[in-house]
Design a protein around this motif. Structure first.
Motif, mmCIF file in Angstrom:
data_model
loop_
_atom_site.group_PDB
_atom_site.id
_atom_site.type_symbol
_atom_site.label_atom_id
_atom_site.label_comp_id
_atom_site.label_asym_id
_atom_site.label_seq_id
_atom_site.Cartn_x
_atom_site.Cartn_y
_atom_site.Cartn_z
ATOM 1 N N SER A 198 0.872 -1.205 -0.050
ATOM 2 C CA SER A 198 -0.108 -0.076 0.113
ATOM 3 C C SER A 198 0.930 1.412 0.050
ATOM 4 O O SER A 198 0.517 2.287 -0.508
ATOM 5 N N TRP A 199 2.121 1.299 0.614
ATOM 6 C CA TRP A 199 3.081 2.233 0.493
ATOM 7 C C TRP A 199 4.453 1.709 0.509
ATOM 8 O O TRP A 199 4.620 0.699 1.021
ATOM 9 N N HIS A 200 5.242 2.198 -0.518
ATOM 10 C CA HIS A 200 6.549 1.611 -0.720
ATOM 11 C C HIS A 200 7.336 1.686 0.435
ATOM 12 O O HIS A 200 8.494 1.108 0.472
ATOM 13 N N TYR A 201 7.002 2.631 1.341
ATOM 14 C CA TYR A 201 7.926 2.937 2.720
ATOM 15 C C TYR A 201 7.369 1.882 3.641
ATOM 16 O O TYR A 201 6.348 1.472 3.681
ATOM 17 N N PRO A 202 8.328 1.366 4.405
ATOM 18 C CA PRO A 202 7.985 0.167 5.370
ATOM 19 C C PRO A 202 7.232 0.382 6.593
ATOM 20 O O PRO A 202 7.796 0.217 7.781
ATOM 21 N N PHE A 203 6.121 1.203 6.530
ATOM 22 C CA PHE A 203 5.368 1.682 7.582
ATOM 23 C C PHE A 203 4.621 0.242 8.201
ATOM 24 O O PHE A 203 3.860 -0.271 7.366
ATOM 25 N N PRO A 204 4.780 0.202 9.429
ATOM 26 C CA PRO A 204 4.062 -0.841 10.208
ATOM 27 C C PRO A 204 2.752 -1.085 9.893
ATOM 28 O O PRO A 204 1.917 -0.141 10.111
ATOM 29 N N SER A 205 2.284 -2.085 9.358
ATOM 30 C CA SER A 205 0.729 -2.534 9.143
ATOM 31 C C SER A 205 0.434 -2.020 8.049
ATOM 32 O O SER A 205 -0.783 -2.566 7.458
ATOM 33 N N ALA A 206 0.978 -1.383 7.078
ATOM 34 C CA ALA A 206 0.650 -0.876 5.561
ATOM 35 C C ALA A 206 0.981 -1.901 4.802
ATOM 36 O O ALA A 206 0.046 -2.073 3.578
ATOM 37 N N ASN A 207 1.817 -2.948 4.929
ATOM 38 C CA ASN A 207 2.259 -3.861 3.880
ATOM 39 C C ASN A 207 2.565 -5.011 4.354
ATOM 40 O O ASN A 207 2.504 -5.588 5.388
ATOM 41 N N CYS A 310 -7.418 -0.586 8.701
ATOM 42 C CA CYS A 310 -8.895 0.257 8.144
ATOM 43 C C CYS A 310 -8.320 0.999 6.823
ATOM 44 O O CYS A 310 -7.557 0.796 6.235
ATOM 45 N N HIS A 311 -9.374 1.175 6.055
ATOM 46 C CA HIS A 311 -9.566 1.964 4.915
ATOM 47 C C HIS A 311 -10.530 3.216 4.841
ATOM 48 O O HIS A 311 -11.467 2.815 5.107
ATOM 49 N N ILE A 312 -9.848 4.202 4.275
ATOM 50 C CA ILE A 312 -10.875 5.237 4.221
ATOM 51 C C ILE A 312 -12.110 5.091 3.295
ATOM 52 O O ILE A 312 -13.207 6.046 3.355
ATOM 53 N N TYR A 313 -11.892 4.486 2.254
ATOM 54 C CA TYR A 313 -12.844 4.053 1.288
ATOM 55 C C TYR A 313 -14.020 3.066 1.633
ATOM 56 O O TYR A 313 -15.078 3.143 1.170
ATOM 57 N N THR A 314 -13.403 1.883 2.057
ATOM 58 C CA THR A 314 -14.143 0.640 2.276
ATOM 59 C C THR A 314 -14.275 0.251 4.037
ATOM 60 O O THR A 314 -14.668 -0.848 3.931
ATOM 61 N N GLY A 369 -7.058 3.489 11.933
ATOM 62 C CA GLY A 369 -7.181 5.150 11.369
ATOM 63 C C GLY A 369 -7.283 5.055 10.019
ATOM 64 O O GLY A 369 -7.796 4.195 9.092
ATOM 65 N N THR A 370 -6.835 6.293 9.321
ATOM 66 C CA THR A 370 -7.156 6.444 7.935
ATOM 67 C C THR A 370 -6.225 6.038 7.072
ATOM 68 O O THR A 370 -5.339 6.405 6.420
ATOM 69 N N GLY A 371 -6.477 4.446 7.049
ATOM 70 C CA GLY A 371 -5.395 3.736 6.122
ATOM 71 C C GLY A 371 -5.960 3.887 4.763
ATOM 72 O O GLY A 371 -6.890 4.625 4.415
ATOM 73 N N PRO A 372 -5.384 3.254 3.623
ATOM 74 C CA PRO A 372 -4.302 2.188 3.877
ATOM 75 C C PRO A 372 -2.713 2.568 4.330
ATOM 76 O O PRO A 372 -1.995 1.662 4.319
ATOM 77 N N ARG A 373 -2.303 3.709 4.236
ATOM 78 C CA ARG A 373 -1.034 4.408 4.601
ATOM 79 C C ARG A 373 -0.879 4.973 5.852
ATOM 80 O O ARG A 373 -0.061 4.512 6.722
ATOM 81 N N ARG A 436 -12.443 -13.538 19.637
ATOM 82 C CA ARG A 436 -13.494 -12.937 20.239
ATOM 83 C C ARG A 436 -13.291 -11.427 20.657
ATOM 84 O O ARG A 436 -13.760 -10.839 21.281
ATOM 85 N N GLU A 437 -12.048 -10.886 20.282
ATOM 86 C CA GLU A 437 -11.468 -9.764 20.780
ATOM 87 C C GLU A 437 -12.219 -8.745 19.978
ATOM 88 O O GLU A 437 -12.745 -8.897 18.887
ATOM 89 N N SER A 438 -12.299 -7.483 20.536
ATOM 90 C CA SER A 438 -12.834 -6.361 19.751
ATOM 91 C C SER A 438 -11.848 -4.937 20.091
ATOM 92 O O SER A 438 -11.896 -4.827 21.056
ATOM 93 N N TRP A 439 -11.103 -4.748 18.922
ATOM 94 C CA TRP A 439 -10.113 -3.790 19.301
ATOM 95 C C TRP A 439 -10.474 -2.509 19.245
ATOM 96 O O TRP A 439 -9.877 -1.484 19.570
ATOM 97 N N GLY A 440 -11.729 -1.854 18.778
ATOM 98 C CA GLY A 440 -12.237 -0.709 18.934
ATOM 99 C C GLY A 440 -11.520 0.304 17.758
ATOM 100 O O GLY A 440 -11.468 1.565 18.247
ATOM 101 N N PHE A 441 -11.456 -0.162 16.600
ATOM 102 C CA PHE A 441 -10.540 0.721 15.865
ATOM 103 C C PHE A 441 -11.426 1.655 15.098
ATOM 104 O O PHE A 441 -12.813 1.388 15.253
ATOM 105 N N GLU A 442 -10.970 2.813 14.547
ATOM 106 C CA GLU A 442 -11.915 3.733 13.958
ATOM 107 C C GLU A 442 -11.421 4.162 12.901
ATOM 108 O O GLU A 442 -10.095 4.447 12.967
ATOM 109 N N VAL A 443 -12.064 4.447 11.535
ATOM 110 C CA VAL A 443 -11.289 4.976 10.543
ATOM 111 C C VAL A 443 -11.023 6.438 10.671
ATOM 112 O O VAL A 443 -9.900 6.803 10.258
ATOM 113 N N GLY A 444 -11.516 7.358 11.167
ATOM 114 C CA GLY A 444 -11.114 8.448 11.264
ATOM 115 C C GLY A 444 -11.424 9.551 10.219
ATOM 116 O O GLY A 444 -11.999 9.078 9.315
ATOM 117 N N ARG A 445 -10.979 10.572 10.335
ATOM 118 C CA ARG A 445 -11.294 11.688 9.273
ATOM 119 C C ARG A 445 -9.896 12.258 8.627
ATOM 120 O O ARG A 445 -8.894 12.290 9.454
#
Length: 522
Positions: A198-207, A310-314, A369-373, A436-445
């Motif tokens: 999703s991002w060529h930089y090695p940002f954790p969780s993006a790729n 998360c993904h801001i569109y989907t 948050g405001t993924g995918p990057r 069964r966990e629920s992490w409470g993530f939010e896409v954000g703005r």
């Protein structure tokens, strides 16, 4: 004065009696009277000026300034207030002018609306006729041979495991077995890996993570899958070659002898026309008979390698979204208006062209948050796998705290029978308590959501045919590059990545891959 001298001379003439004639005496007297009159007139003026000077008042003030203090420049706060005031006044002026323009245009609104309606009606008619011709042409398009897709199991199964860096590779082998991976893929066919950059930089969780990539290769090889390749795709905002380098894939490909193909290079694959057998939700409207897919994909197994984020569109992204970059090429931007429907169509196409579809998803570090990057990486220590692309995305969505059936692409896929999205209908195996966990993530703005609303989702989406083509497309791509690669990576995300390397066990494991390359030997 000259007049006084003349008077004195005339008096001398009279006194000396040098003039004896009466006529001459009278002339001298007259001249003497005239001169005397001028003298008296001049003396009167002088007396007037003297009186005026005597009556004048002149006031003089003298001040002494001991020290000069230069004027103080305005402070930032004063500049801000002044700018806001000027901006508000400009806005008021603009509003007033805009209102006057509307009032001026109002009488013309009806005839303009009539012209527009007639134009749209004519364009709609022409499009309907063109669509009819395209449909007739599409009936004659060649189809790839029908692929015997392995039917779904009686119940959707998703495997989930808690893992640690010291055992993550072996956990991937076990995960593959728990999710019935060996039975889900055709050993006689080539299996290609579809990683996620999703991002060529090695940002954790993006790729795709290096241990996810290497663990999946180990699992496939141990179960007799010998012909394994990897296919990279191109996007407008990521560099695939840079991504596989910075995310440490190349040493793994080299160690395990995995050929890498790029779906945007003619030397690696060509794009062929394709007419889906399944009913399409969106792609037929967007592409008509111009839909093309990579010829290399047909008849091969695919293993998707997304991450939990998360993904801001989907809302969420995972197995289904991972096919987007691989299967679509031109006009891809125009599918965003129908992004949920597009993902469902792509899954239907995959089931037609692949003998086996599987997914291994990394949640060791998940993206909130405001993924995918641009996200907040959160350590979660889980990995997931399934042959059901809908079910694994549904479990990941539920882990993040979302209701899977409220996410449109999951609900549509469930209703079309392409997989299972209802959590109660999914069989969980492995470390079931982790699911069964629920992490409470939010896409954000973020600003990108507003730009997407303008371009694809809001009332101005009819402009996308212009906004998603050059030269405006190039401006949008430059903005994305500047926003992500220049501003965010340099000012914020690189620091997050560096802290992750130092403080997270998964960051330390990533650093080990950077030092040693592949950690498992074939």
């Amino acid at each position: 004065m000259n007049a006084q001298k003349l008077e004195a001379r005339l008096q001398e003439l009279v006194a000396s009696k040098q003039t004896s004639k009466v006529q001459e005496l009278l002339e001298v007297e007259r001249e003497l009277a005239r001169v005397r009159g001028e003298i008296e007139r001049f003396e009167g003026k002088l007396r007037l000026f003297d009186n005026l000077v005597d009556l004048s008042t002149i006031t003089v003030r003298l001040t002494i300034q001991e020290r000069y203090v230069p004027p103080r420049p305005p402070s930032l706060g004063e500049d801000v207030r002044s700018t806001l005031r000027d901006s508000w006044l400009a806005l008021r002026a603009f509003g007033r002018g805009f209102l006057l323009v509307l009032i001026a245009v109002l009488p013309w609104a009806l005839p303009i609306a009539l012209v527009v309606w007639l134009s749209v009606r004519g364009e709609t008619s022409r499009r309907a006729e063109a669509a009819s011709h395209r449909h007739a042409r599409a009936l004659s398009l060649p189809r790839p041979p029908r692929i015997a897709y392995r039917p779904a199991m009686s119940k959707a199964t998703v495997a989930i495991l808690r893992t640690r860096p010291d055992r993550v590779l072996e956990d991937h082998v076990r995960l593959f077995e728990l999710a019935k991976g060996p039975e889900s893929l055709d050993r006689s066919a080539v299996t290609f890996l579809k990683d996620n950059i999703s991002w060529h930089y090695p940002f954790p969780s993006a790729n795709t993570t290096p241990w996810q990539l290497e663990g999946t290769i180990l699992a496939l090889r141990r179960h007799g899958f010998r012909e394994i390749t990897c296919v990279q795709n191109k996007t407008e905002v990521t560099d695939a070659r840079k991504g596989e380098d910075l995310n440490l894939y190349r040493p793994i490909f080299a160690a395990h002898q995995i050929p890498v193909l790029f779906n945007f290079l003619e030397a690696d694959t060509r794009w062929i026309p394709y007419r889906p057998r399944a009913r399409m939700h969106a792609l037929d409207r967007i592409y008509g008979d111009e839909l093309r897919i990579p010829e290399y994909f047909v008849g091969k197994n695919v293993v998707h390698l997304p991450t939990v984020k998360c993904h801001i569109y989907t809302t969420t992204t995972g197995a289904m979204k991972n096919a987007f970059g691989g299967l679509l090429n031109h006009k891809r931007h125009q599918t965003h208006t129908f992004i949920h429907e597009t993902l469902v169509d792509l899954l239907a196409i995959q089931r037609e062209i692949h003998p086996g579809i599987f997914c291994v998803m990394d949640g060791t570090t998940a993206g909130n948050g405001t993924g995918p990057r641009i996200m907040t990486p959160v350590q979660k220590d889980v990995i997931l796998a399934s042959r059901d692309q809908v079910a694994i995305d549904a479990v990941a969505a539920k882990l993040m705290g979302f209701d899977p059936m409220s996410i449109r692409y999951l609900r549509l896929a469930h209703e079309d029978g392409l997989g299972v999205a209802r959590p109660e209908e999914i069989e969980l195996v492995g470390d079931v308590d982790a699911a069964r966990e629920s992490w409470g993530f939010e896409v954000g703005r973020c600003f990108h959501q507003f730009a997407a609303w303008i371009t694809w989702f809001g009332p101005t989406k009819f402009l996308q045919r212009y906004l998603t083509r050059p030269p405006i497309l190039h401006l949008g791509n430059f903005y994305s590059f500047f926003y992500h690669d220049v501003l965010h990576w340099r000012l914020k995300e690189r620091a997050i990545y560096e802290r992750w390397l130092e403080r997270s066990p998964w960051g330390e494991h990533f650093a080990r891959y950077a030092r040693e390359g592949a950690l498992a030997r074939p």
